[in-house]
Scaffold this motif. Structure first.
Motif, PDB file in Angstrom:
ATOM      1  N   LEU A 272       1.481 -52.958  38.929  1.00  0.00           N
ATOM      2  CA  LEU A 272       0.537 -53.808  38.542  1.00  0.00           C
ATOM      3  C   LEU A 272      -0.444 -54.012  39.568  1.00  0.00           C
ATOM      4  O   LEU A 272      -1.615 -54.070  39.376  1.00  0.00           O
ATOM      5  CB  LEU A 272       1.120 -55.075  38.242  1.00  0.00           C
ATOM      6  CG  LEU A 272       0.103 -56.282  37.563  1.00  0.00           C
ATOM      7  CD1 LEU A 272      -0.524 -55.530  36.164  1.00  0.00           C
ATOM      8  CD2 LEU A 272       0.752 -57.279  36.936  1.00  0.00           C
ATOM      9  N   GLN A 273      -0.026 -53.985  40.808  1.00  0.00           N
ATOM     10  CA  GLN A 273      -1.184 -54.369  41.964  1.00  0.00           C
ATOM     11  C   GLN A 273      -2.097 -53.026  41.815  1.00  0.00           C
ATOM     12  O   GLN A 273      -3.407 -53.313  42.204  1.00  0.00           O
ATOM     13  CB  GLN A 273      -0.399 -54.304  43.407  1.00  0.00           C
ATOM     14  CG  GLN A 273      -1.483 -54.503  44.392  1.00  0.00           C
ATOM     15  CD  GLN A 273      -0.650 -54.426  45.851  1.00  0.00           C
ATOM     16  OE1 GLN A 273       0.525 -54.128  45.806  1.00  0.00           O
ATOM     17  NE2 GLN A 273      -1.416 -55.056  46.681  1.00  0.00           N
ATOM     18  N   ASP A 274      -1.492 -51.699  41.653  1.00  0.00           N
ATOM     19  CA  ASP A 274      -2.477 -50.632  41.710  1.00  0.00           C
ATOM     20  C   ASP A 274      -3.423 -50.687  40.412  1.00  0.00           C
ATOM     21  O   ASP A 274      -4.707 -50.581  40.710  1.00  0.00           O
ATOM     22  CB  ASP A 274      -1.747 -49.336  41.394  1.00  0.00           C
ATOM     23  CG  ASP A 274      -0.786 -49.036  42.571  1.00  0.00           C
ATOM     24  OD1 ASP A 274      -1.015 -49.120  43.738  1.00  0.00           O
ATOM     25  OD2 ASP A 274       0.326 -48.381  42.389  1.00  0.00           O
ATOM     26  N   ALA A 275      -2.901 -51.306  39.435  1.00  0.00           N
ATOM     27  CA  ALA A 275      -3.964 -51.266  38.163  1.00  0.00           C
ATOM     28  C   ALA A 275      -4.880 -52.523  38.341  1.00  0.00           C
ATOM     29  O   ALA A 275      -6.097 -52.359  38.070  1.00  0.00           O
ATOM     30  CB  ALA A 275      -2.861 -51.767  36.918  1.00  0.00           C
ATOM     31  N   TYR A 276      -4.495 -53.648  38.939  1.00  0.00           N
ATOM     32  CA  TYR A 276      -5.380 -54.638  39.439  1.00  0.00           C
ATOM     33  C   TYR A 276      -6.387 -54.157  40.313  1.00  0.00           C
ATOM     34  O   TYR A 276      -7.583 -54.330  40.048  1.00  0.00           O
ATOM     35  CB  TYR A 276      -4.466 -55.771  40.080  1.00  0.00           C
ATOM     36  CG  TYR A 276      -5.296 -56.831  41.007  1.00  0.00           C
ATOM     37  CD1 TYR A 276      -6.115 -57.786  40.056  1.00  0.00           C
ATOM     38  CD2 TYR A 276      -5.402 -57.002  42.179  1.00  0.00           C
ATOM     39  CE1 TYR A 276      -6.829 -58.878  40.655  1.00  0.00           C
ATOM     40  CE2 TYR A 276      -6.025 -58.022  42.768  1.00  0.00           C
ATOM     41  CZ  TYR A 276      -6.682 -58.850  42.009  1.00  0.00           C
ATOM     42  OH  TYR A 276      -7.347 -60.066  42.644  1.00  0.00           O
ATOM     43  N   HIS A 277      -6.191 -53.457  41.380  1.00  0.00           N
ATOM     44  CA  HIS A 277      -6.997 -52.896  42.308  1.00  0.00           C
ATOM     45  C   HIS A 277      -8.028 -51.883  41.588  1.00  0.00           C
ATOM     46  O   HIS A 277      -9.397 -51.665  41.892  1.00  0.00           O
ATOM     47  CB  HIS A 277      -6.630 -52.194  43.514  1.00  0.00           C
ATOM     48  CG  HIS A 277      -6.057 -53.203  44.327  1.00  0.00           C
ATOM     49  ND1 HIS A 277      -6.779 -53.802  45.328  1.00  0.00           N
ATOM     50  CD2 HIS A 277      -4.714 -53.446  44.856  1.00  0.00           C
ATOM     51  CE1 HIS A 277      -6.001 -54.717  46.149  1.00  0.00           C
ATOM     52  NE2 HIS A 277      -4.890 -54.463  45.794  1.00  0.00           N
ATOM     53  N   ALA A 278      -7.256 -51.073  40.701  1.00  0.00           N
ATOM     54  CA  ALA A 278      -8.067 -50.219  39.835  1.00  0.00           C
ATOM     55  C   ALA A 278      -9.328 -50.715  38.835  1.00  0.00           C
ATOM     56  O   ALA A 278     -10.524 -50.353  38.832  1.00  0.00           O
ATOM     57  CB  ALA A 278      -7.312 -49.062  39.176  1.00  0.00           C
ATOM     58  N   ALA A 279      -8.739 -51.808  38.206  1.00  0.00           N
ATOM     59  CA  ALA A 279      -9.669 -52.508  37.365  1.00  0.00           C
ATOM     60  C   ALA A 279     -10.910 -53.359  38.088  1.00  0.00           C
ATOM     61  O   ALA A 279     -12.116 -53.229  37.630  1.00  0.00           O
ATOM     62  CB  ALA A 279      -9.041 -53.805  36.755  1.00  0.00           C
TER      63      ALA A 279
END
Length: 288
Positions: A272-279
């Motif tokens: 989810l941290q990756d998805a957060y940074h990507a968003a």
């Protein structure tokens, strides 16, 4: 169900705190994740009827929140970022006063509710201590107990784990999970771990906008097979990265690409941290 439609808010200094924020939130735990300054607290205060938006609508079940704020307040628990402390009043006494204000006029029932809440937030041992002498973590836990008075149907918590140590954070997560079994809990935070394993759905907020929404799995899915990681020794050249993290032997780098940047790169399972940074990165690269 909590529904917001195209909420906007611009402060007198020109800051656009909310821009067309629309949410549909069902029962259980819902996360609002974003960096400091994203507009999360403005949204929380607006939902808690502490300020009005410039435009938009809010409904909680059959309640039109903007025209019937007192009806929502009967069902609301709210934990703000900052908690004040009344001087010269113990935790037990202050909770009893607020329980009475919530309508619990039965002395024995009020006493029982207060003691149950003190136990839930691990403050029973300190119930006779002045709230004004509490440490930051203790004051945070006391605020949680205040927010839970009256068994709210809607609980709004803004940056709730600020100042809590890991054990206290775990305890608070358990409290939220228990409350969410019978209520809607809206959890605002900039800490990914606060929502990753607690919230069935969440939104990511940046610059006053909702930039992504879904379950943790739905937010991670677009990154599958496209994340690569490697540790770059100190002094080495760092590539353009999704995010970085310091390590004893260098810098752990995560990049978003269709293929690995080189032989030393390993495929990474998205978090989810990756998805957060990507968003957030997509929001920054998109035209306003």
């Amino acid at each position: 169900m909590l529904e917001t439609h195209r909420l906007t808010k611009t402060y007198s200094n020109g800051v656009h705190a909310l821009s067309d924020v629309s949410l549909d939130v069902g029962p259980g735990l819902y996360g609002l994740l974003g960096p400091n300054g994203a507009g999360k607290s403005t949204l929380m205060r607006t939902l808690a009827t502490l300020q009005l938006p410039d435009a938009g609508t809010i409904r909680f079940g059959d309640i039109d929140v903007l025209s019937q704020p007192d009806e929502l307040r009967k069902l609301l628990g709210y934990l703000p970022q900052q908690i004040g402390a009344y001087p010269g009043v113990t935790a037990e006494s202050l909770l009893e006063r607020f329980a009475w204000l919530h309508g619990n006029t039965d002395r024995k029932g009020r006493r029982r509710e207060v003691m149950e809440l003190l136990d839930k937030v691990n403050l029973t041992e300190f119930r006779s201590q002045l709230v004004s002498t509490y440490s930051g973590g203790m004051l945070r836990r006391f605020g949680i107990a205040l927010a839970l008075l009256g068994s709210p149907r809607l609980l709004i918590v803004d940056e709730p784990t600020a100042g809590l140590d890991p054990a206290e954070r775990d305890r608070f997560h358990r409290v939220l999970a228990d409350v969410a079994a019978d209520a809607l809990v809206l959890l605002s935070t900039h800490i990914v771990e606060d929502v990753e394993h607690l919230c069935g759905r969440l939104s990511i907020m940046s610059e006053g906008r909702i930039v992504a929404e879904g379950t943790p799995a739905e937010l991670r899915h677009p990154l599958e097979g496209k994340l690569w990681t490697s540790t770059i020794p100190r002094g080495g050249r760092l590539p353009e990265a999704l995010h970085l993290a310091a390590r004893p032997n260098g810098t752990a780098v995560v990049v978003h690409a269709d293929k690995p940047p080189g032989q030393s790169w390993a495929l990474r399972e998205p978090t989810l941290q990756d998805a957060y940074h990507a968003a957030l990165r997509e929001q920054l690269s998109s035209p306003s």
